[in-house]
Design a protein around this motif. Structure first.
Motif, PDB file in Angstrom:
ATOM      1  N   GLU A 155       0.831  -1.214   0.000  1.00  0.00           N
ATOM      2  CA  GLU A 155       0.000   0.000   0.000  1.00  0.00           C
ATOM      3  C   GLU A 155       0.861   1.258   0.000  1.00  0.00           C
ATOM      4  N   ARG A 158       2.151   1.789  -3.445  1.00  0.00           N
ATOM      5  CA  ARG A 158       1.069   2.211  -4.351  1.00  0.00           C
ATOM      6  C   ARG A 158       0.753   3.700  -4.187  1.00  0.00           C
ATOM      7  N   TYR A 202       7.136  -1.466  -6.266  1.00  0.00           N
ATOM      8  CA  TYR A 202       5.728  -1.845  -6.077  1.00  0.00           C
ATOM      9  C   TYR A 202       5.510  -3.289  -6.524  1.00  0.00           C
TER      10      TYR A 202
END
Length: 650
Positions: A155, A158, A202
């Motif tokens: 997360e 992101r 990522y």
């Protein structure tokens, strides 16, 4: 704190230790009531156990690792949960279980004792199942935490990638509009590089999170490998296990007690007899009593050792006075007069020497101080301004030293210390006056065996020692006025004597002692061992430090930690301290020969015949007190030297 101090502490609490030992011995002896005389045991005792083996070699099989697991099984929340599942008392359940570790084989044995084989098996099965469930829950929590951390990392990357894309989009619009500067173009290139790197991170985070989620939950460190059959044991083994379990001793190594599967039923035991059980239980009770005494000592805020006193006050200990017997305290014995060869008197002589050696310098008084009638500059009551404008002399004119004896609280020995210190100073040849400045609860006159005559200078019967019971006759005078008169008498009395000793009120109880600090040269703080607390000591130290008064140190009364008579007896000084001998020996000695008393110390309270001193002449509270002191000093020195104003040469 030295080991010797701990031994003395245990000796003072011998009643508690004996009581704990007696209770333990009684409990051990009462356990023999469960046995009959001829028909064997009327109650059977059983033990059941489970063997747990280490599953992961990476976990290790050291004693420390296995002991940690065994403690979790027997000393943590696991026994409470197992007892709750069975519906039994948790305390009784904990006393019946035990864990034995064997590092060589990498196993942990959990066992439980009970009065039936079924109950023993149920107890150990409940303990083993609850313990393994706890290990599985720990592994599940660790796995969930790892998954949560991996998802959080995904997360984070992101969000960072989204932020970079938004910035790149804004700069791209600016470039297409033709408004982009060189800095904007450079920033755009940097953001593109950061986005490419963030895309890689990522993707890596997504793969890592997926890998963590795919991994199964690790197995517990231990697994059940063997259920040992229930074994019948004797009452002694059962009783010792219950006793040790109740005391919290539930984790052992195989070298200490062995494994249950190696135990065979026996018909006898070394602890089968009532005497052996009572001995073992009494020893355990004694150990618990020692632990209770030491714990109470650690939690007790009262000062009990010289190290504690120095740490709490921040001053050095300059003397320790032994414990004065209850009879002597009741009879208000003044040891420096009544028992000049006692250990208490020697302790006050040590205090006197410490004061003289540390910071007491008595310079000889000039001759004109005693003979010149105008040297005191005594004001009259008709001139109040002159009466209160008393300025302490300086330089060679201020020869005497004013010693204040005070304490943080009441009943700590300050009056006894002040009286004995004054006697020992006079004994050394210093003209001394003892002034009672505790006008609320005066007790110094009782120590000297004198009547309470406020406003008068009294002979004590000790050469070179005078006493002033109080400076004010009017009991309705305000404390401020009394303190003012006391300072006036002190500041002018210092010019006609060598030492002025002040017996004041407790420094934390009233403000009387604080009002006299400006007229004081040196302060001796008295504290009683086992009574003064660390908080009171800190408050007294802060108060004295704020006033800026030099403190000679702390005198500890009621000291039980000093060597006392053992030191002098070892080096054959015991005969000198004749007053400290046992009562029977003192009586026998006096029957053979009369007691030899120093000729220079008369009996307390007896007024010697002194034709040069008028004992019936009274003095007023302020000026006449000092004039009386001067006249008595002149009379004494005239009698000593035969010359007006003379002083014996030393």
């Amino acid at each position: 704190m030295e080991p010797l101090h701990y031994l003395r502490l245990l000796r003072r609490r011998w009643i508690v230790l004996m009581l704990c030992t007696a209770v333990g011995a009684a409990a051990g002896y009462s356990s023999t009531l469960l046995r009959s005389d001829d028909n064997g045991p009327i109650v059977s005792y059983w033990v059941a156990s489970d063997i747990l083996t280490v599953t992961d070699p990476a976990f290790g099989t050291s004693d420390i690792a296995l002991s940690r697991l065994a403690q979790n099984a027997t000393l943590g929340d696991v026994p409470n949960a197992a007892a709750e599942s069975l519906g039994v008392d948790p305390e009784q359940f904990r006393s019946s279980i035990r864990a034995v570790t064997n590092a060589a084989d990498g196993i942990v044995e959990l066992s439980a004792v009970a009065l039936s084989p079924e109950d023993a098996r149920a107890r150990v099965d409940a303990l083993t199942g609850t313990f393994l469930d706890e290990l599985r829950a720990n592994q599940q929590r660790a796995h969930d935490d790892a998954v949560a951390d991996a998802n959080a990392e995904v997360e984070r990357h992101r969000l960072e990638r989204s932020r970079l894309e938004a910035l790149i989009e804004d700069l791209t619009v600016t470039q297409e509009a033709g408004d982009a500067t060189d800095d904007d173009l450079a920033q755009l290139r940097d953001l593109n590089s950061q986005r490419d790197l963030e895309n890689v991170l990522y993707a890596t985070a997504i793969n890592t999170a997926a890998e963590v989620r795919r991994q199964p939950v690790p197995e517990p460190e231990l697994e059940l490998t063997e259920n040992v059959r229930q074994v019948q044991i004797d009452a002694g083994t059962y009783g010792s296990r219950i006793t040790l379990g109740s005391a919290g001793n539930r984790v052992f190594s195989a070298n200490e007690v062995g494994l249950t599967r190696a135990v065979t039923a026996s018909t006898g035991s070394a602890f089968d007899s009532a005497a052996a059980r009572a001995l073992l239980a009494g020893l355990i009770g004694l150990l618990l009593g020692v632990a209770a005494v030491l714990l109470h000592f650690r939690l007790d805020p009262r000062l009990r050792t010289p190290e504690d006193v120095e740490r709490a006050f921040g001053y050095s200990v300059i003397g320790e006075v032994p414990v004065i017997s209850r009879r002597d305290r009741r009879d208000q014995v003044l040891h420096a007069v009544d028992r000049p060869r006692s250990y208490v008197t020697e302790a006050h002589r040590y205090l006197r020497s410490a004061l003289l050696f540390a910071r007491f310098t008595f310079a000889p008084r000039p001759v004109h101080d005693l003979t010149d009638s105008h040297s005191l500059s005594t004001p009259t009551h008709d001139d109040p301004a002159a009466l209160h404008a008393v300025t302490p002399a300086s330089g060679d004119e201020r020869q005497a030293r004013v010693v204040m004896v005070t304490s943080p609280g009441a009943a700590e020995g300050k009056t006894t210390t002040a009286a004995n210190l004054a006697v020992t100073l006079a004994e050394a040849g210093y003209d001394t006056v003892l002034i009672n400045c505790d006008h609320r609860i005066p007790r110094a006159h009782e120590m000297l065996g004198l009547p309470y005559l406020p406003g008068e200078v009294q002979e004590t019967g000790v050469p070179d020692l005078l006493f002033i019971a109080d400076v004010e006759r009017d009991i309705y005078t305000t404390p401020e006025r009394i303190s003012e008169r006391q300072r006036s008498v002190i500041d002018r009395a210092r010019q006609v004597v060598d030492v002025v000793v002040l017996d004041t009120a407790p420094i934390l109880a009233t403000n009387d002692a604080v009002d006299l600090l400006p007229s004081t040269d040196l302060v001796v703080v008295v504290c009683r061992e086992g009574k003064t607390t660390a908080d009171d000591a800190a408050d007294a130290r802060d108060l004295l430090d704020r006033m800026g008064v030099p403190v000679a140190g702390v005198l500890v009364t009621g000291a039980r930690s000093i060597l006392g008579g053992r030191y002098y007896a070892r080096y054959r000084y015991g005969r000198y301290y004749r007053d400290e001998r046992p009562k029977a020996r003192r009586k026998a000695k006096r029957a053979r020969a009369p007691e030899r008393r120093p000729s220079y110390i008369p009996k307390r309270g007896r007024q010697p015949a002194r034709p040069d001193i008028d004992l019936t002449r009274s003095a007023s509270v302020d000026d006449e007190v000092v004039i009386d002191l001067r006249d008595r000093a002149v009379a004494r020195h005239d009698g000593d030297t035969g010359q007006p104003g003379g002083r014996p040469q030393t």
